[in-house]
Design an enzyme around this catalytic site. Structure first.
Site, short mmCIF file in Angstrom:
data_model
loop_
_atom_site.label_atom_id
_atom_site.label_comp_id
_atom_site.label_asym_id
_atom_site.label_seq_id
_atom_site.Cartn_x
_atom_site.Cartn_y
_atom_site.Cartn_z
N SER A 1 0.85 -1.20 0.00
CA SER A 1 0.00 0.00 0.00
C SER A 1 0.88 1.23 0.00
O SER A 1 1.99 1.21 0.55
CB SER A 1 -0.88 0.01 1.26
OG SER A 1 -1.53 1.26 1.38
N TYR B 1 -1.63 -0.50 10.35
CA TYR B 1 -1.78 -1.01 8.98
C TYR B 1 -0.60 -0.57 8.12
O TYR B 1 0.00 -1.37 7.38
CB TYR B 1 -3.10 -0.47 8.41
CG TYR B 1 -3.32 -0.70 6.94
CD1 TYR B 1 -3.83 -1.91 6.48
CD2 TYR B 1 -3.06 0.31 6.00
CE1 TYR B 1 -4.05 -2.11 5.12
CE2 TYR B 1 -3.27 0.11 4.65
CZ TYR B 1 -3.77 -1.10 4.21
OH TYR B 1 -3.99 -1.30 2.86
P1 NAP Z 1 -11.33 -5.97 0.88
O1 NAP Z 1 -12.28 -5.58 -0.20
O2 NAP Z 1 -11.64 -5.62 2.29
O3 NAP Z 1 -11.05 -7.55 0.77
C1 NAP Z 1 -10.18 -8.17 1.66
C2 NAP Z 1 -10.00 -9.60 1.23
O4 NAP Z 1 -9.04 -10.23 2.11
C3 NAP Z 1 -11.26 -10.43 1.32
O5 NAP Z 1 -11.28 -11.31 0.21
C4 NAP Z 1 -11.09 -11.21 2.62
O6 NAP Z 1 -11.79 -12.44 2.63
C5 NAP Z 1 -9.60 -11.45 2.60
N1 NAP Z 1 -8.98 -11.76 3.90
C6 NAP Z 1 -8.82 -10.96 4.98
N2 NAP Z 1 -8.15 -11.61 5.97
C7 NAP Z 1 -7.88 -12.86 5.49
C8 NAP Z 1 -7.23 -14.00 6.02
N3 NAP Z 1 -6.71 -13.99 7.26
N4 NAP Z 1 -7.16 -15.11 5.26
C9 NAP Z 1 -7.67 -15.14 4.00
N5 NAP Z 1 -8.30 -14.08 3.44
C10 NAP Z 1 -8.41 -12.95 4.17
O7 NAP Z 1 -9.88 -5.35 0.61
P2 NAP Z 1 -9.21 -4.64 -0.67
O8 NAP Z 1 -9.41 -3.21 -0.53
O9 NAP Z 1 -9.55 -5.36 -1.91
O10 NAP Z 1 -7.68 -4.91 -0.29
C11 NAP Z 1 -6.91 -5.94 -0.84
C12 NAP Z 1 -5.46 -5.63 -0.55
O11 NAP Z 1 -5.14 -4.35 -1.09
C13 NAP Z 1 -5.15 -5.55 0.96
O12 NAP Z 1 -3.90 -6.12 1.22
C14 NAP Z 1 -5.10 -4.04 1.21
O13 NAP Z 1 -4.27 -3.72 2.29
C15 NAP Z 1 -4.53 -3.54 -0.11
N6 NAP Z 1 -4.81 -2.13 -0.37
C16 NAP Z 1 -6.09 -1.68 -0.53
C17 NAP Z 1 -6.30 -0.32 -0.76
C18 NAP Z 1 -7.67 0.26 -0.95
O14 NAP Z 1 -7.79 1.51 -1.04
N7 NAP Z 1 -8.71 -0.53 -1.02
C19 NAP Z 1 -5.21 0.57 -0.81
C20 NAP Z 1 -3.93 0.06 -0.64
C21 NAP Z 1 -3.74 -1.30 -0.43
P3 NAP Z 1 -13.38 -12.53 3.01
O15 NAP Z 1 -14.12 -11.91 1.84
O16 NAP Z 1 -13.66 -13.98 3.14
O17 NAP Z 1 -13.55 -11.74 4.26
#
Ligand code: NAP
Length: 243
Positions: free
Chosen positions: A138, A152
């Site tokens: 991130s 985080y």
């Molecule tokens: P999200 O929509 O909240 O989805 C999170 C995903 O992670 C879900 O599929 C969840 O599974 C899974 N998960 C969480 N804990 C887990 C575990 N212990 N074991 C297996 N699966 C797990 O998140 P997102 O925004 O797409 O983020 C994805 C990645 O991008 C993350 O690493 C986040 O830090 C990074 N990121 C996101 C942003 C942003 O603005 N969104 C910015 C920078 C970085 P379930 O559906 O089963 O709960």
């Protein structure tokens, strides 16, 4: 080499977009999820409807036993795992560091970094030459996310260091390890932080004046995994609209 990818956290957001994109290319996809079986099955259905191969698999990637089970299941289904996207991640409600308790801090580090360590180690133990890992870090690793989630941001900083160190350890074995650093992306994650409209609020601070889509991050991940990035390792691509 036939390509088999595990996408951790593939049920929603960036992971789901990545799984669908890779499924539409020539990867067999293991869509990992923690709790949302229906969302993971929807991702699998989309891939299969488009002529690809995929299956959903529940595993908590912060658990060593679950990670071994996950890799075994993917191998049993599709053969040798050749690619990994360490995407699963969590954050909690916006808060100053002084108000963060140890339980929360440990949970964030376990879900975001221990998972990356465990899955990467399992991958390296099994990968043939020509394989690749992409870590979803991130931009928070650079900003520190003050007043929101320093826990985080610290987990993402650790992920960056892991990316750099591991990439150098395995480069001579023809395994590449890179990371993307998304900025503000429209996914469910911001609701977990207590502010579903966060991306729209912050959009005016982004040079491109808008938040990003999960698909835009997925495109970058797919490129880093691909042979088109064959001389790229230990690298970071910010997918953050110019921030
Ligand atoms: P999200 O929509 O909240 O989805 C999170 C995903 O992670 C879900 O599929 C969840 O599974 C899974 N998960 C969480 N804990 C887990 C575990 N212990 N074991 C297996 N699966 C797990 O998140 P997102 O925004 O797409 O983020 C994805 C990645 O991008 C993350 O690493 C986040 O830090 C990074 N990121 C996101 C942003 C942003 O603005 N969104 C910015 C920078 C970085 P379930 O559906 O089963 O709960």
């Amino acid at each position: 080499m036939s390509k088999v990818v595990i996408v951790t956290g593939g049920s929603r957001g960036i992971g789901a977009a990545t799984a669908k994109l890779l499924g539409a290319k020539d990867y067999a996809v293991c869509v990992n999820y923690l709790a949302n079986r229906d969302r993971a099955n929807n991702v699998v259905d989309t891939i299969v409807r488009n002529g690809g191969q995929a299956f959903a698999y529940q595993a908590d990637v912060s658990s060593e036993a679950d990670v071994i089970r996950l890799f075994d299941a993917a191998e049993e289904r599709f053969g040798k795992v050749t690619h990994l996207v360490n995407n699963a991640g969590i954050l909690f409600t916006q808060s100053k560091l002084v108000d963060i308790d140890l339980e929360r801090f440990s949970k964030v580090l376990n879900s975001n970094v221990v998972s990356c360590f465990l899955c990467s180690r399992e991958a390296i133990r099994r990968f043939p030459p020509g394989s690749a890992i992409v870590n979803v870090s991130s931009l928070a690793s650079q900003t520190g996310s003050p007043f929101e989630y320093v826990d985080y941001a610290a987990s993402k900083g650790a992920m960056d260091t892991l990316t750099k160190g591991l990439s150098r350890e395995v480069a001579a074995s023809e395994i590449r390890v890179n990371a993307v650093r998304p900025g503000f992306i429209y996914t469910d994650m911001h609701a977990d932080g207590g502010e579903p409209g966060r991306v729209d609020r912050l959009a005016p601070q982004i040079p491109m004046q808008r938040g990003g889509s999960a698909e835009e991050v997925a495109n970058t991940i797919a490129w880093l995994l691909s042979d088109e990035a064959s001389y790229v390792t230990g690298s970071f691509i910010d997918v953050a609209g110019g921030r």
